[in-house]
Design a protein around this motif. Structure first.
Motif, PDB file in Angstrom:
ATOM      1  N   PRO A  53       0.671  -1.202   0.033  1.00  0.00           N
ATOM      2  CA  PRO A  53       0.005   0.059   0.006  1.00  0.00           C
ATOM      3  C   PRO A  53       0.836   1.310  -0.056  1.00  0.00           C
ATOM      4  O   PRO A  53       0.301   2.373  -0.155  1.00  0.00           O
ATOM      5  CB  PRO A  53      -0.863  -0.189   1.384  1.00  0.00           C
ATOM      6  N   THR A  68     -10.246   7.994  -3.787  1.00  0.00           N
ATOM      7  CA  THR A  68     -11.186   6.954  -2.956  1.00  0.00           C
ATOM      8  C   THR A  68     -11.467   5.958  -4.444  1.00  0.00           C
ATOM      9  O   THR A  68     -11.683   4.857  -4.124  1.00  0.00           O
ATOM     10  CB  THR A  68     -12.432   7.653  -2.820  1.00  0.00           C
ATOM     11  N   LEU A  76     -11.017   4.439   4.401  1.00  0.00           N
ATOM     12  CA  LEU A  76     -10.941   2.834   4.320  1.00  0.00           C
ATOM     13  C   LEU A  76     -12.113   2.176   4.771  1.00  0.00           C
ATOM     14  O   LEU A  76     -12.656   1.244   4.031  1.00  0.00           O
ATOM     15  CB  LEU A  76      -9.846   2.642   5.133  1.00  0.00           C
ATOM     16  N   SER A 133      -9.081  -0.992  -6.447  1.00  0.00           N
ATOM     17  CA  SER A 133      -7.943  -1.985  -5.971  1.00  0.00           C
ATOM     18  C   SER A 133      -8.541  -2.915  -4.992  1.00  0.00           C
ATOM     19  O   SER A 133      -8.265  -4.003  -5.155  1.00  0.00           O
ATOM     20  CB  SER A 133      -7.092  -1.210  -5.292  1.00  0.00           C
ATOM     21  N   GLU A 134      -9.484  -2.544  -4.238  1.00  0.00           N
ATOM     22  CA  GLU A 134     -10.094  -3.306  -3.130  1.00  0.00           C
ATOM     23  C   GLU A 134     -11.133  -4.538  -3.737  1.00  0.00           C
ATOM     24  O   GLU A 134     -11.027  -5.575  -3.340  1.00  0.00           O
ATOM     25  CB  GLU A 134     -10.812  -2.360  -2.112  1.00  0.00           C
ATOM     26  N   ALA A 172       0.441   1.962  -5.149  1.00  0.00           N
ATOM     27  CA  ALA A 172      -0.486   2.243  -4.491  1.00  0.00           C
ATOM     28  C   ALA A 172      -1.435   3.747  -4.781  1.00  0.00           C
ATOM     29  O   ALA A 172      -0.786   4.300  -5.598  1.00  0.00           O
ATOM     30  CB  ALA A 172      -0.115   2.671  -2.815  1.00  0.00           C
ATOM     31  N   PRO A 184      -2.560   5.352   1.546  1.00  0.00           N
ATOM     32  CA  PRO A 184      -3.482   5.685   0.899  1.00  0.00           C
ATOM     33  C   PRO A 184      -4.898   6.013   1.248  1.00  0.00           C
ATOM     34  O   PRO A 184      -5.708   6.574   0.495  1.00  0.00           O
ATOM     35  CB  PRO A 184      -3.514   4.333  -0.413  1.00  0.00           C
ATOM     36  N   ALA A 185      -5.093   5.847   2.446  1.00  0.00           N
ATOM     37  CA  ALA A 185      -6.714   5.798   2.995  1.00  0.00           C
ATOM     38  C   ALA A 185      -6.876   6.779   3.774  1.00  0.00           C
ATOM     39  O   ALA A 185      -7.586   7.962   3.681  1.00  0.00           O
ATOM     40  CB  ALA A 185      -6.985   4.736   3.017  1.00  0.00           C
ATOM     41  N   ARG A 187      -3.352   9.178  -2.203  1.00  0.00           N
ATOM     42  CA  ARG A 187      -4.165   9.680  -0.857  1.00  0.00           C
ATOM     43  C   ARG A 187      -5.332  10.694  -1.584  1.00  0.00           C
ATOM     44  O   ARG A 187      -5.019  11.369  -2.689  1.00  0.00           O
ATOM     45  CB  ARG A 187      -3.186  10.461   0.016  1.00  0.00           C
ATOM     46  N   LEU A 219      -8.742   3.430  -4.692  1.00  0.00           N
ATOM     47  CA  LEU A 219      -8.670   2.736  -3.764  1.00  0.00           C
ATOM     48  C   LEU A 219      -9.605   1.458  -3.617  1.00  0.00           C
ATOM     49  O   LEU A 219      -9.660   0.363  -3.351  1.00  0.00           O
ATOM     50  CB  LEU A 219      -8.774   3.252  -2.609  1.00  0.00           C
ATOM     51  N   LEU A 221      -2.241   0.744   5.321  1.00  0.00           N
ATOM     52  CA  LEU A 221      -3.404   1.328   4.608  1.00  0.00           C
ATOM     53  C   LEU A 221      -3.508   2.756   5.070  1.00  0.00           C
ATOM     54  O   LEU A 221      -4.179   3.498   4.420  1.00  0.00           O
ATOM     55  CB  LEU A 221      -4.331   0.365   4.755  1.00  0.00           C
TER      56      LEU A 221
END
Length: 295
Positions: free
Chosen positions: A16, A27, A134, A33-34, A21, A128-129, A24, A30, A124
């Motif tokens: 991450p 969203t 997150l 990616s999730e 990654a 990035p979150a 920041r 992220l 995490l």
């Protein structure tokens, strides 16, 4: 479902804080990616494979045996031989009490606890979150899985049912016949209804996942709560409690199989699930934002 039930490995998730990654504040990156990480896991693929096996098993069993008489077996089972589209709907009804909640419980219970268990949660949050972002991404990816799980059952059922029994205009519970395209839309509505039904449980699983660093414990607790809710829903002595149970409307699918469609149960279910989502995501946020994961 026992295959690869442990938390994700470090190979399943990119570093991450590395160059791959998402920056920041991104969203969307992220979230993408999730979701990609979730569906790449062998555990997730195994769960979807098991869910796809339910309509296949039902279709083959009915094909190799005599046609069930009305009232025999699960709801709509007696209609399977008349039209293959009923395979997916019947399989979804069969899966709702146990298989679908088990699948959702495994995914939701691993959201935060899996990261904490691996030691990646702190990275995490640092890179990035941020905690709120997150948590939102984790819940949104679980919601995506809810829809993927139900679509897997319905679409597999439609393919297998069409191959074994054919696809014809469907006679609905109200006695009206609808075309194959419209009946397929009704099947998708049923899938959407069940997906919405699982959103409250997903929020509960998210909250439970913030309470522990043991993913299996969070998974087991989430599934146990789902089973307990259904047991309480079957006890008439506590009927005052039934409207508040998150499983109360899980099987109220009949209104979607009538002409015209009656949306009352869909709306009531949506409101109930939204209340659970609001309460338990707030509890998860309160827990995660006060939890020391950076020391």
């Amino acid at each position: 479902m026992s295959a690869d039930t442990g938390p994700t490995t470090t190979q399943d998730r990119p570093d991450p804080v590395g160059p791959g990654a998402p920056p920041r504040g991104r969203t969307g990156g992220l979230f993408a990616s999730e979701v990609l990480t979730l569906f790449r896991r062998r555990r997730t693929q195994a769960i979807l494979g098991v869910l796809a096996g339910v309509p296949i098993l039902i279709a083959v069993a009915v094909k190799l045996s005599s046609a069930p008489r009305p009232g025999e077996g699960p709801p709509l089972l007696d209609r399977v031989t008349q039209n293959g589209l009923f395979v997916g709907v019947t399989a979804l009804v069969v899966s709702v009490p146990l298989f679908v909640p088990l699948a959702i419980g495994v995914v939701a219970g691993d959201t935060i606890a899996g990261e904490a268990n691996l030691g990646t949660l702190r990275y995490l949050l640092l890179a990035p979150a941020g905690r709120t972002r997150l948590l939102a991404v984790k819940y949104a990816s679980t919601a995506v899985f809810c829809f993927a799980a139900t679509l897997t059952v319905v679409l597999t059922g439609a393919v297998v049912g069409g191959a074994l029994f054919g696809l014809r205009p469907v006679t609905l519970l109200s006695g009206d016949a609808v075309s194959v395209p419209e009946s397929f839309v009704r099947a998708l509505l049923v899938a959407a209804y069940v997906s919405v039904s699982m959103l409250g449980m997903s929020a509960i699983g998210l909250f439970v996942s913030t309470l522990t660093e043991i993913p299996v414990g969070a998974m087991a607790a989430t599934v146990t709560l789902a089973v307990t809710s259904q047991i309480l829903g079957g006890i008439p002595q506590v009927d005052w409690l039934h409207p508040y149970l998150f499983s109360h409307h899980w099987l109220d699918l009949g209104d979607l199989l009538r002409t015209p469609v009656v949306w009352d149960s869909f709306v009531a279910n949506g409101r109930l699930q939204l209340a659970y989502v609001a309460v338990f995501t707030a509890l998860a946020w309160a827990r995660l934002t006060t939890k020391d994961v950076l020391s």
